[in-house]
Design an enzyme around this catalytic site. Structure first.
Site, mmCIF file in Angstrom:
data_model
loop_
_atom_site.group_PDB
_atom_site.id
_atom_site.type_symbol
_atom_site.label_atom_id
_atom_site.label_comp_id
_atom_site.label_asym_id
_atom_site.label_seq_id
_atom_site.Cartn_x
_atom_site.Cartn_y
_atom_site.Cartn_z
ATOM 1 N N SER A 125 46.056 47.710 56.352
ATOM 2 C CA SER A 125 46.487 48.923 55.650
ATOM 3 C C SER A 125 47.880 49.310 56.119
ATOM 4 O O SER A 125 48.250 49.067 57.276
ATOM 5 C CB SER A 125 45.520 50.064 55.944
ATOM 6 O OG SER A 125 46.072 51.289 55.507
ATOM 7 N N TYR A 174 40.097 56.305 59.820
ATOM 8 C CA TYR A 174 40.522 55.152 59.023
ATOM 9 C C TYR A 174 41.696 54.435 59.700
ATOM 10 O O TYR A 174 41.665 53.218 59.909
ATOM 11 C CB TYR A 174 40.915 55.621 57.617
ATOM 12 C CG TYR A 174 41.372 54.502 56.709
ATOM 13 C CD1 TYR A 174 40.447 53.675 56.078
ATOM 14 C CD2 TYR A 174 42.733 54.275 56.498
ATOM 15 C CE1 TYR A 174 40.873 52.645 55.250
ATOM 16 C CE2 TYR A 174 43.161 53.249 55.671
ATOM 17 C CZ TYR A 174 42.228 52.437 55.046
ATOM 18 O OH TYR A 174 42.646 51.420 54.236
#
Ligand SMILES: [Zn+2]
Length: 667
Positions: free
Chosen positions: A551, A564
């Site tokens: 990510s 996250y």
């Protein structure tokens, strides 16, 4: 034999060719009659040419078409008088024959006509059907086969001794037909090869085929050679092997076997395993070493299965024997031949069952199906008094026949991941599904896993398996790996995509359970899968590859995404350490960092509109809010993930590549 002819369905056929298609498909639907491109059919029709003249045309199955799915375009229209003239020639080399067939078609784009076209032309019936029916080849491959055939059929059929398909067979059949046929003749048995039926109508020809094959089945029943007992006896070597499917050990043995086969073949292969009662029972027969080492049931199976299966796992010994077979029979061939790879396509092992090998999952599935029928044929012929295939030289001649080789070469250059196996997590939608597509498009066999049951029906094709799997369950992950290796023989590529992105929550308000859940899915599950996949990746013929969907939050975390961002950053470190540790095992691990991929399930139109509004942007501006002002799609990410597993990245491991349109906080 079940007669599938339905007069109502046939009544909707408006011309000879559509009737020909209808009953060809009926034959193709019954796998005990024809398998994968085997068999052929024809009809003789009258067409008008460009001058308005009537011409007799033989519509014969084109090579490469399956009877089950044949369409009008699958039949090659060849001028019948020319074929009949060719049949008068004393000799015609097969490449010349093919040239004559192709240059006398009335449709330039039609497929190459079946090599049995001249044979069809010489038979004086409108409809001609040809199959390699299991029951018929069982009888002709049994001791005393010819006498048994005459006993079954009397003078209802012409009996033709074995000759290799092609011009010589067409001539011999025409000759034998002229000598043996009478008004009572309804078919022709080609010893060690198959059977023809014929008639004035599609129905008559089809029903004669059903009748003739039914008589062979009745004969086998009458001689107690029909019902087969596939009781699985415990294997002497591995008493617990019947429950072996649940253990990792046989699956590692599978992956090792696949690696050995790929090494001998010179390219990666897909290997499917059948551990059903028939396969295990057959592989454990006391007489397996005798009955399986005779040869195939009908010669054209050789191009799929090779002449003999490998018994056990000694691939090197198989390869040595194959080279000897080539050296023995090649000097007797008409022209010089180049040896094919020496790797087996069928493996019979008392512990593993039946393993079928192919350059693709489709090829392996075809091999598995052919050999499932072969096991029936061998077992029944053995019960009838002994299985006797053709001499090795005859099989060699078909295996190394130029025309058969051409069929295999037709596919051209293999796809970049041909013979390789990939597993993708979170594969039911979004980036995961796009990864499945990108890998399938590159020729890999792919297993997709997801919590969403839609995963199982994503595709229905031999190179795809969808498994429902909760990645937070260690047991389910292990079981997914076993299913992968059962289906395709090993694992070459792992794409770690599954992850969750919970809604924004500041650190001071983040609940422990929420934090742990994100860590469990985004980090722990990937760690477990990597650890469990490692022994399989180590056995990948071209080296293992792991592509990790990271990510943008790894280099540039955002507020409200603590769990996250932390989980993806930890995954990133895990990947880097694995890259260091597994390099010696020839396993490459690379990460890609996407950002703002909106064509996934979570991003509905409404959510997009509200986020765009939040930043004072239009939806389009919001989607392209990056340095390049470009939209990043699931497909973009998936294509990069696939490329990272491919030759472009062959010398790269531990890399992190952004796929985000350029991010000013990262650059
Ligand atoms: Zn045939």
């Amino acid at each position: 034999m079940k007669n599938l002819f339905d007069p109502k369905a046939a009544a909707t056929c408006t011309d000879d060719l559509s009737l020909r298609i209808y009953t060809s498909r009926l034959l193709g639907r019954d796998k005990t009659l024809v398998l994968h491109g085997g068999g052929n059919t024809s009809v003789k029709a009258i067409d008008q040419n460009a001058f308005g003249e009537e011409e007799e045309i033989l519509y014969v199955k084109g090579s490469g078409w399956d009877l089950e799915k044949i369409e009008a375009g699958g039949f090659s229209p060849v001028r019948l008088p020319h074929l009949k003239r060719l049949a008068q020639l004393p000799a015609l080399a097969d490449p010349d024959m093919v040239n004559e067939l192709v240059t006398h078609m009335t449709r330039a784009a039609a497929p190459v006509p079946s090599v049995e076209a001249i044979l069809h032309a010489t038979l004086p019936y409108k409809f001609v059907d040809h199959t390699h029916a299991d029951a018929v080849v069982t009888v002709t491959n049994a001791v005393g086969g010819e006498a048994r055939i005459r006993e079954i059929y009397g003078d209802a059929v012409v009996v033709v001794p074995y000759v290799m398909p092609g011009f010589d067979l067409a001539r011999l059949c025409a000759e034998q037909f002229a000598q043996q046929a009478g008004p009572q003749t309804i078919g022709m048995v080609l010893l060690n090869h198959g059977i023809f039926s014929f008639g004035a109508t599609a129905r008559e020809s089809y029903e004669r085929m059903i009748d003739l094959v039914g008589r062979a089945e009745d004969y086998l029943k009458h001689h107690q050679a029909w019902d087969l007992n596939w009781t699985v006896t415990p294997s002497a070597a591995t008493p617990d092997a019947t429950t072996g499917a649940a253990e990792a050990r046989p699956n590692l043995a599978l992956a090792r076997l696949r690696q050995d086969i790929a090494t001998v073949a010179g390219f990666p292969v897909v290997m499917t395993r059948q551990a059903d009662a028939q396969s295990l029972s057959f592989a454990r027969r006391d007489d397996v070493a005798t009955i399986t080492q005779q040869g195939p049931a009908t010669p054209d199976h050789v191009i799929r299965t090779k002449r003999l299966p490998l018994l056990g796992r000694d691939v090197a010994a198989y390869a040595t024997a194959y080279r000897t077979y080539f050296a023995t029979h090649e000097p007797l061939a008409k022209e010089r031949k180049t040896m094919l790879d020496a790797a087996p396509r069928v493996v019979l092992d008392p512990e593993l069952g039946l393993c079928a090998v192919g350059r693709s999952a489709k090829d392996a599935a075809i091999v598995a199906e052919i050999y499932a029928h072969t096991m029936d044929i061998i077992a029944r012929a053995t019960a009838l008094g002994g299985y006797r295939a053709l001499p090795a030289q005859d099989i060699f001649d078909v295996e190394y026949w130029d025309l058969e080789q051409a069929k295999l070469k037709k596919g051209g250059k293999p796809a970049v991941f041909a013979g390789e196996v990939a597993l993708v997590t979170g594969a039911a939608s979004g980036i995961g599904k796009a990864c499945v597509d990108a890998l399938l498009a590159r020729g890999a066999a792919v297993v997709g896993i997801d919590l969403n049951p839609a995963i199982t029906s994503l595709y229905s094709r031999p190179d795809y398996r969808g498994l429902v799997c909760d990645v937070s369950s260690e047991e389910q992950l292990k079981s997914a790996l076993l299913s992968t290796t059962d289906a395709f023989g090993g694992l070459d590529m792992l794409v770690l995509n599954a992850g969750i992105f919970p809604g924004g929550c500041r650190v001071d308000a983040l609940k422990t359970d929420e934090w742990r859940k994100v860590m469990q899915i985004n980090l722990d599950a990937n760690f477990v899968l990597m650890r469990e996949a490692h022994p399989f990746l180590k056995l990948a013929p071209r080296g293992g590859r792991v592509a990790i969907i990271g990510s943008k939050n790894v280099p540039a975390p955002g507020p409200g995404a603590a769990a996250y961002s932390a989980s993806k950053a930890a995954l990133n470190q895990l990947a880097r350490v694995a890259a260091l540790e597994w390099g010696a095992d020839n396993i490459r691990i690379n990460s890609l960092h996407p950002n703002a991929v909106f064509d996934t399930g979570i991003w509905t139109e409404a959510v997009l509109a509200s986020r765009a509004k939040h930043y004072g942007l239009t939806v389009d501006e919001y989607k392209k809010n990056n340095v390049l002002k470009t939209e990043v799609t699931s497909r973009d990410v998936a294509e990069l993930a696939a490329e990272m597993c491919g030759p472009l990245f062959a010398k790269t491991t531990g890399a992190q590549v952004p796929v985000d349109g350029g991010n000013d906080r990262v650059i």
